[in-house]
Scaffold this motif. Structure first.
Motif, PDB file in Angstrom:
ATOM      1  N   THR A   1       0.852  -1.191   0.000  1.00 23.73           N
ATOM      2  CA  THR A   1       0.000   0.000   0.000  1.00 23.73           C
ATOM      3  C   THR A   1       0.881   1.231   0.000  1.00 23.73           C
ATOM      4  O   THR A   1       2.087   1.137   0.214  1.00 23.73           O
ATOM      5  N   ARG A   2       0.272   2.384  -0.202  1.00 20.18           N
ATOM      6  CA  ARG A   2       1.016   3.632  -0.241  1.00 20.18           C
ATOM      7  C   ARG A   2       1.822   3.842   1.061  1.00 20.18           C
ATOM      8  O   ARG A   2       2.985   4.214   1.023  1.00 20.18           O
ATOM      9  N   GLU A   3       1.174   3.524   2.224  1.00 29.84           N
ATOM     10  CA  GLU A   3       1.848   3.718   3.507  1.00 29.84           C
ATOM     11  C   GLU A   3       3.038   2.757   3.646  1.00 29.84           C
ATOM     12  O   GLU A   3       4.096   3.124   4.129  1.00 29.84           O
ATOM     13  N   GLU A   4       2.794   1.503   3.217  1.00 24.68           N
ATOM     14  CA  GLU A   4       3.875   0.514   3.317  1.00 24.68           C
ATOM     15  C   GLU A   4       5.079   0.927   2.482  1.00 24.68           C
ATOM     16  O   GLU A   4       6.226   0.794   2.905  1.00 24.68           O
ATOM     17  N   ARG A   5       4.773   1.441   1.293  1.00 22.95           N
ATOM     18  CA  ARG A   5       5.878   1.861   0.426  1.00 22.95           C
ATOM     19  C   ARG A   5       6.671   2.980   1.067  1.00 22.95           C
ATOM     20  O   ARG A   5       7.890   2.983   1.062  1.00 22.95           O
TER      21      ARG A   5
END
Lengths: 325, 323
Positions: free
Chosen positions: B126-130
């Motif tokens: 996800t965007r946050e994980e990236r």
């Protein structure tokens, strides 16, 4: 014997958007006849500016030679008129640059370019100059020189182009030959050929060579004496043997220790942390203090160390001065 | 030991313009039947002069240059036989670091976006994980989190190479192709980057295909080394064997050309082996050994017949008169 080329307390400044910045801070160095002086340091230490100042090629403005003297065989070069400097450049002082492709003119044959240098400085006919050019190409080890003289720079390999540059540089038998990182763009095998050639040329022509490099290996093979530069100052100076065997300044020691060598294979290289500080951010203390492992005394951050001989050869370090290193 | 990469008889040809309207298309053979293998967690150095085919070999092995023949077995499957779509999915296992950190980073993108982009393209996490991964990578390569939103020009050469390394590591690759990663850097900075690459290799269990013309660098970082000359491997061995007892005259010449602190001008050193001339043109390769015309040991046999790689102790060497 007075040195052939003598740089005394040279100060060069540049006007930048951060104000007047000192690129060379009162540096002194000299080179004797038939000797090779190695000037070593990272990019941004002022090695090339020293070479350009000697050639009278500091772009002005923004650059300015603020103080000091450069004497070639007793003649003062700073303040000499431009006609005299033109005569000296390529005549008594010649220079070889890092990138031979950009320093040769792509639309003239290499023979013509060497011949041009000869006719500019010697009173000879164009034919004679071209014959001399071919002889020089032969001297620097270019195979079938009479054919190669009619080639354009793009038809030659990098190593051959650098040989052409050397032929051009020695065409007027210079007293001083400045080689600014002459092999950085070349393969190691070609680098070895160029180094061997420069040493031969020195034996034959008796020229003094100033070799600018960041590689202590090159210093070891080429230099008789060494000046180590850091952030616009000479921080250590002495014979090549003395500096390589007993480096005094932590920076000089770092430059020697950080080279991965062929013989030993330690797992971790000694590194010099950080980078050369931008010149406009230099403080009152030693410019190397921030990267130095021995910067534990107050003087390191408040007072610039002077270049003083502490036994082996001159070095500019408070630590060496207090002989705690 | 598990084998990560095995390259067999890799050949790369480049088509040249036809000399005449009906003349057959000539080919330049840049890589000529090259074979090597790379174990997991090890580094293989490829050394040679410019034009010897080092980079082309590595690029063909990861399918960035089209190979004309041979096999590239990556964890057992032949990369050259994969469809474009399958290859795209395997891309995350392989990453690249280039020589020039000035031209390999987009000057108009913030470094956080540069490092995150491979994950965006491959749809990883996800965007946050990236974003969390970018921060983690920054720390791993020795950059500070407050530098995330700067542009490449605000970094020094060494720091930019750290950014390139962070970008290469985003997808958790198993193979890192390093194409002259330290040649553009000052010696002092070079040591910093080499130590970083060494540490990452041990910590993450990476394997390197390490291209360099600097033998000292290769000796430092690699376990194995292959020497290339005019598109062929002329000597391949574990580092110790190659550096202690080079068998091919070209390897010997390379070692003798490398600047060394052991050779002093004051002691009047003489280079043990001098190479003259340049390598022959790949457009018109010689019939016999490609090195014959520059070789001090060359005899008639060398000019007539190409030597094949043969085993000599721990070393593979292609020379009629090795040692």
């Amino acid at each position: 014997m007075a040195p052939l080329l003598c740089i005394e307390k040279l100060r060069v400044t540049f006007r930048t958007r951060y104000g007047e910045v000192t690129a060379l801070d009162s540096i002194s160095m000299h080179v004797n006849e038939g000797e090779t002086l190695g000037v070593v340091g990272e990019s941004g230490c002022g090695k090339s500016i020293t070479a350009l100042a000697t050639m009278g090629l500091i772009p002005s403005p923004p650059g300015r030679i603020a103080d000091g003297s450069i004497q070639l065989a007793g003649e003062e070069l700073i303040g000499a008129n431009s006609a005299r400097l033109r005569k000296l450049r390529g005549g008594d002082i010649a220079m070889i640059f890092q990138e031979p492709m950009t320093s040769l003119n792509p639309v003239f044959t290499v023979g013509d370019q060497i011949a041009e240098a000869i006719t500019l400085h010697q009173n000879v006919s164009a034919d004679r100059a071209f014959t001399d050019a071919v002889a020089l190409l032969d001297r620097v080890g270019i195979p079938s020189p009479d054919r190669r003289a009619r080639d354009y720079p793009h038809q030659l390999s990098g190593g051959m182009r650098q040989r052409v540059m050397i032929a051009m540089a020695v065409s007027c038998r210079p007293k001083v030959l400045i080689a600014d990182e002459p092999t950085t763009a070349l393969d190691v095998t070609v680098q070895a050929q160029i180094f061997d050639l420069l040493n031969e040329i020195q034996r034959d022509f008796g020229a003094a060579i100033i070799l600018i490099t960041h590689d202590m290996g090159a210093i070891s093979e080429m230099a008789d004496r060494v000046a180590v530069m850091y952030a616009g100052r000479v921080i250590e100076e002495g014979s090549a043997d003395s500096i390589l065997d007993q480096p005094q300044h932590p920076y000089a020691r770092g430059l020697i220790d950080c080279i991965p060598t062929l013989g030993r294979a330690e797992r971790t290289l000694k590194e010099i942390p950080g980078v050369v500080p931008p010149l406009h951010l230099l403080g009152a203390g030693c410019a190397f203090a921030e990267r130095c492992a021995f910067n534990d005394r107050a003087r390191c951050t408040t007072e610039k160390p002077r270049l003083i001989d502490h036994g082996h050869h001159p070095a500019a370090c408070h630590g060496v001065e207090e002989s705690r290193l | 030991m598990t084998r990560l990469l095995e390259v067999r008889d890799l050949t790369v040809q480049f088509a040249l313009p036809r000399p005449g309207l009906f003349a057959p298309k000539p080919y330049l053979e840049a890589v000529r039947s090259v074979s090597f293998s790379l174990e997991k967690g090890r580094a293989l150095g490829i050394v040679g002069e410019s034009g010897s085919g080092k980079t082309t070999t590595a690029m063909a092995a990861i399918r960035l240059t089209a190979a004309s023949g041979g096999q590239v077995l990556f964890e057992g499957s032949d990369l050259l036989k994969l469809s474009d779509e399958e290859m795209r999915r395997r891309r995350r296992d392989v990453a690249l670091i280039f020589q020039d950190p000035y031209s390999s980073l987009n000057p108009r993108a913030r470094v956080t976006d540069i490092v995150r982009e491979p994950m965006d393209l491959m749809g990883i996490g996800t965007r946050e994980e990236r974003q969390a991964r970018v921060v983690e990578l920054f720390e791993l390569v020795g950059l500070r989190p407050d530098q995330l939103n700067l542009f490449p020009h605000q970094f020094s050469g060494g720091q930019r190479q750290r950014i390139s390394i962070a970008r290469a590591l985003t997808t958790n690759p198993r193979l890192l192709v390093c194409d002259e990663p330290v040649s553009a850097l000052d010696v002092a900075i070079q040591a910093q980057i080499l130590n970083l690459l060494d540490r990452l290799k041990a910590e993450l269990g990476l394997s390197y295909l390490f291209i360099s013309h600097d033998l000292g660098v290769v000796r430092h970082i690699c376990e194995d080394v292959a020497v290339m000359y005019l598109g062929k491997i002329v000597e391949a061995a574990p580092c110790e064997a190659l550096f202690d007892a080079p068998q091919h005259p070209y390897t010997q010449a390379l070692l003798s050309a490398a600047p060394s602190l052991a050779r002093r001008k004051s002691k009047g050193y003489v280079r043990p082996l001098k190479l003259t001339g340049d390598p022959p043109s790949p457009l018109n390769p010689p019939k016999g050994c490609a090195f014959a015309e520059r070789c001090p040991k060359a005899q008639d046999l060398c000019r007539q017949t190409q030597p094949e790689l043969s085993v000599r102790g721990a070393t593979h060497v292609a020379c009629h008169f090795p040692g």
